[in-house]
Motif scaffolding. Sequence first.
Motif, PDB file in Angstrom:
ATOM      1  N   ALA A 115       0.844  -1.186   0.000  1.00 46.38           N
ATOM      2  CA  ALA A 115       0.000   0.000   0.000  1.00 46.38           C
ATOM      3  C   ALA A 115       0.882   1.241   0.000  1.00 46.38           C
ATOM      4  CB  ALA A 115      -0.909   0.005   1.227  1.00 46.38           C
ATOM      5  N   ALA A 116       2.054   1.122   0.657  1.00 46.28           N
ATOM      6  CA  ALA A 116       3.050   2.183   0.766  1.00 46.28           C
ATOM      7  C   ALA A 116       4.339   1.507   1.229  1.00 46.28           C
ATOM      8  CB  ALA A 116       2.591   3.251   1.767  1.00 46.28           C
ATOM      9  N   PRO A 117       5.471   2.217   1.237  1.00 49.43           N
ATOM     10  CA  PRO A 117       6.720   1.591   1.690  1.00 49.43           C
ATOM     11  C   PRO A 117       6.611   0.996   3.090  1.00 49.43           C
ATOM     12  CG  PRO A 117       7.208   3.618   0.553  1.00 49.43           C
ATOM     13  CD  PRO A 117       5.708   3.562   0.674  1.00 49.43           C
ATOM     14  N   ILE A 118       7.352  -0.077   3.312  1.00 47.36           N
ATOM     15  CA  ILE A 118       7.348  -0.799   4.579  1.00 47.36           C
ATOM     16  C   ILE A 118       7.582   0.138   5.759  1.00 47.36           C
ATOM     17  CG2 ILE A 118       8.585  -2.515   5.968  1.00 47.36           C
ATOM     18  CD1 ILE A 118       9.204  -4.006   3.404  1.00 47.36           C
ATOM     19  N   GLY A 119       6.744   0.039   6.769  1.00 45.76           N
ATOM     20  CA  GLY A 119       6.934   0.800   7.992  1.00 45.76           C
ATOM     21  C   GLY A 119       6.591   2.269   7.909  1.00 45.76           C
ATOM     22  N   SER A 120       6.083   2.726   6.760  1.00 47.22           N
ATOM     23  CA  SER A 120       5.804   4.158   6.605  1.00 47.22           C
ATOM     24  C   SER A 120       4.500   4.580   7.272  1.00 47.22           C
ATOM     25  CB  SER A 120       5.749   4.527   5.119  1.00 47.22           C
ATOM     26  OG  SER A 120       4.639   3.913   4.478  1.00 47.22           O
ATOM     27  N   GLY A 121       3.517   3.689   7.349  1.00 49.75           N
ATOM     28  CA  GLY A 121       2.235   4.030   7.955  1.00 49.75           C
ATOM     29  C   GLY A 121       1.414   5.006   7.143  1.00 49.75           C
ATOM     30  N   LEU A 122       1.743   5.175   5.858  1.00 51.41           N
ATOM     31  CA  LEU A 122       1.082   6.176   5.021  1.00 51.41           C
ATOM     32  C   LEU A 122      -0.284   5.743   4.504  1.00 51.41           C
ATOM     33  CD1 LEU A 122       4.182   7.369   2.949  1.00 51.41           C
ATOM     34  CD2 LEU A 122       2.959   8.664   4.715  1.00 51.41           C
ATOM     35  N   GLY A 123      -0.582   4.469   4.591  1.00 49.82           N
ATOM     36  CA  GLY A 123      -1.856   3.996   4.083  1.00 49.82           C
ATOM     37  C   GLY A 123      -1.827   3.759   2.584  1.00 49.82           C
ATOM     38  N   LEU A 124      -2.991   3.760   1.947  1.00 45.73           N
ATOM     39  CA  LEU A 124      -3.098   3.450   0.525  1.00 45.73           C
ATOM     40  C   LEU A 124      -2.698   4.664  -0.313  1.00 45.73           C
ATOM     41  CD1 LEU A 124      -4.819   1.248   1.948  1.00 45.73           C
ATOM     42  CD2 LEU A 124      -6.331   1.306  -0.040  1.00 45.73           C
ATOM     43  N   LEU A 125      -1.458   4.665  -0.817  1.00 41.37           N
ATOM     44  CA  LEU A 125      -0.982   5.785  -1.618  1.00 41.37           C
ATOM     45  C   LEU A 125      -1.620   5.810  -3.002  1.00 41.37           C
ATOM     46  CD1 LEU A 125       2.856   5.970  -0.845  1.00 41.37           C
ATOM     47  CD2 LEU A 125       0.980   7.304   0.136  1.00 41.37           C
ATOM     48  N   GLY A 136       2.871  -0.633   4.748  1.00 40.15           N
ATOM     49  CA  GLY A 136       2.460   0.757   4.642  1.00 40.15           C
ATOM     50  C   GLY A 136       1.198   1.131   5.375  1.00 40.15           C
ATOM     51  N   LEU A 137       0.470   0.151   5.918  1.00 40.79           N
ATOM     52  CA  LEU A 137      -0.758   0.473   6.639  1.00 40.79           C
ATOM     53  C   LEU A 137      -0.410   0.923   8.052  1.00 40.79           C
ATOM     54  CD1 LEU A 137      -3.081  -2.484   5.565  1.00 40.79           C
ATOM     55  CD2 LEU A 137      -2.688  -0.286   4.428  1.00 40.79           C
ATOM     56  N   GLY A 138      -0.990   2.047   8.478  1.00 44.17           N
ATOM     57  CA  GLY A 138      -0.668   2.587   9.791  1.00 44.17           C
ATOM     58  C   GLY A 138      -1.847   2.717  10.729  1.00 44.17           C
ATOM     59  N   ALA A 139      -3.060   2.657  10.193  1.00 42.57           N
ATOM     60  CA  ALA A 139      -4.261   2.848  11.004  1.00 42.57           C
ATOM     61  C   ALA A 139      -5.314   1.825  10.605  1.00 42.57           C
ATOM     62  CB  ALA A 139      -4.812   4.265  10.815  1.00 42.57           C
ATOM     63  N   PRO A 140      -6.184   1.457  11.536  1.00 45.30           N
ATOM     64  CA  PRO A 140      -7.250   0.514  11.196  1.00 45.30           C
ATOM     65  C   PRO A 140      -8.080   0.962  10.002  1.00 45.30           C
ATOM     66  CG  PRO A 140      -7.090   0.733  13.567  1.00 45.30           C
ATOM     67  CD  PRO A 140      -6.162   1.768  12.985  1.00 45.30           C
ATOM     68  N   SER A 141      -8.282   2.261   9.850  1.00 46.47           N
ATOM     69  CA  SER A 141      -9.058   2.762   8.712  1.00 46.47           C
ATOM     70  C   SER A 141      -8.389   2.426   7.383  1.00 46.47           C
ATOM     71  CB  SER A 141      -9.260   4.274   8.819  1.00 46.47           C
ATOM     72  OG  SER A 141      -8.014   4.958   8.896  1.00 46.47           O
ATOM     73  N   HIS A 142      -7.055   2.357   7.364  1.00 54.72           N
ATOM     74  CA  HIS A 142      -6.347   1.962   6.143  1.00 54.72           C
ATOM     75  C   HIS A 142      -6.703   0.527   5.760  1.00 54.72           C
ATOM     76  CE1 HIS A 142      -2.959   5.000   7.374  1.00 54.72           C
ATOM     77  NE2 HIS A 142      -4.048   5.605   6.913  1.00 54.72           N
TER      78      HIS A 142
END
Length: 277
Positions: free
Chosen positions: A172-182, A204-210
């Motif tokens: 979804a995004a780079p590993i460990g970035s937490g940016l979500g779906l880019l 790349g997922l950082g939040a449950p909403s992602h």
Amino acid sequence: MTAATTSKTSSWHIGDTELHSRFLLGTAGYPSPEVLRQAIVASGAQVLTLGLKRTLAVPGHGDASGDNGFVQIIRDTARAQGAHLLPNTAGCRSAHEAITLAHMARELLGTHWIKLEVVGDEQTLQPDPFELVEAARQLVRDGFEVLPYCTDDLVSAQRLVDAGCRILMPWAAPIGSGLGLLNPWALRTLRARLPGTTLIVDAGLGAPSHATAAMELGLDAVLLNSAVSQARDPVCMARAFRHAVEAGRHGFEAGLMPTSDVAVATTPVGGQPFVLL
């Protein structure tokens, strides 16, 4: 309650194994083994990833078994929760290195599943598409169920499918970035163009909403690690992601309402008045 009974979404498969939870959980970076165990229980995950570089000796450097105790902790936890282990080749820089590590994992863990990772760029940790396809092709020949970690590029994904991969793990995004779906468009395109391929959103997922957003696109499952292990309360966060994944899948299966650029009245207005008696 075991992992196999927590999820209420429809079942899916890795190879010939039927699964009910669509939340796969990584096992690295937790404050303690006990917190990890509790997080696994809270997540309801039936598949746990295990970083081989952390647990296996590099050929020519020490004991070939490479077991530093962490493997047994994960084995025991997985067994207690009825979960399956998915070893990965994180940190490998070439097809040869990844293939060697995969064979070591099969001997040590007794599984033919492998999450295939071959890093191509040190800053973004973006997968090397050429080495990835080469390694995937060989490992499929060697009898592995290969789950390659890849980007959301459609052509690269098609090459992996051509190499024999039945499951892909696009980022979804780079590993460990937490940016979500880019790039939701790219993931939606993968879903549309590869309808018979299992797609697991990874990295790349950082939040449950992602996670909910990914599942609403029709992706089959979600894998994450850092968003749970680095949370202030990993156990609570694991539970939150479990519900988010289930909610997203239910939304997709129920059928999301179409979007519109203009307002659409929810109560239609007829041409004749009427009176309710």
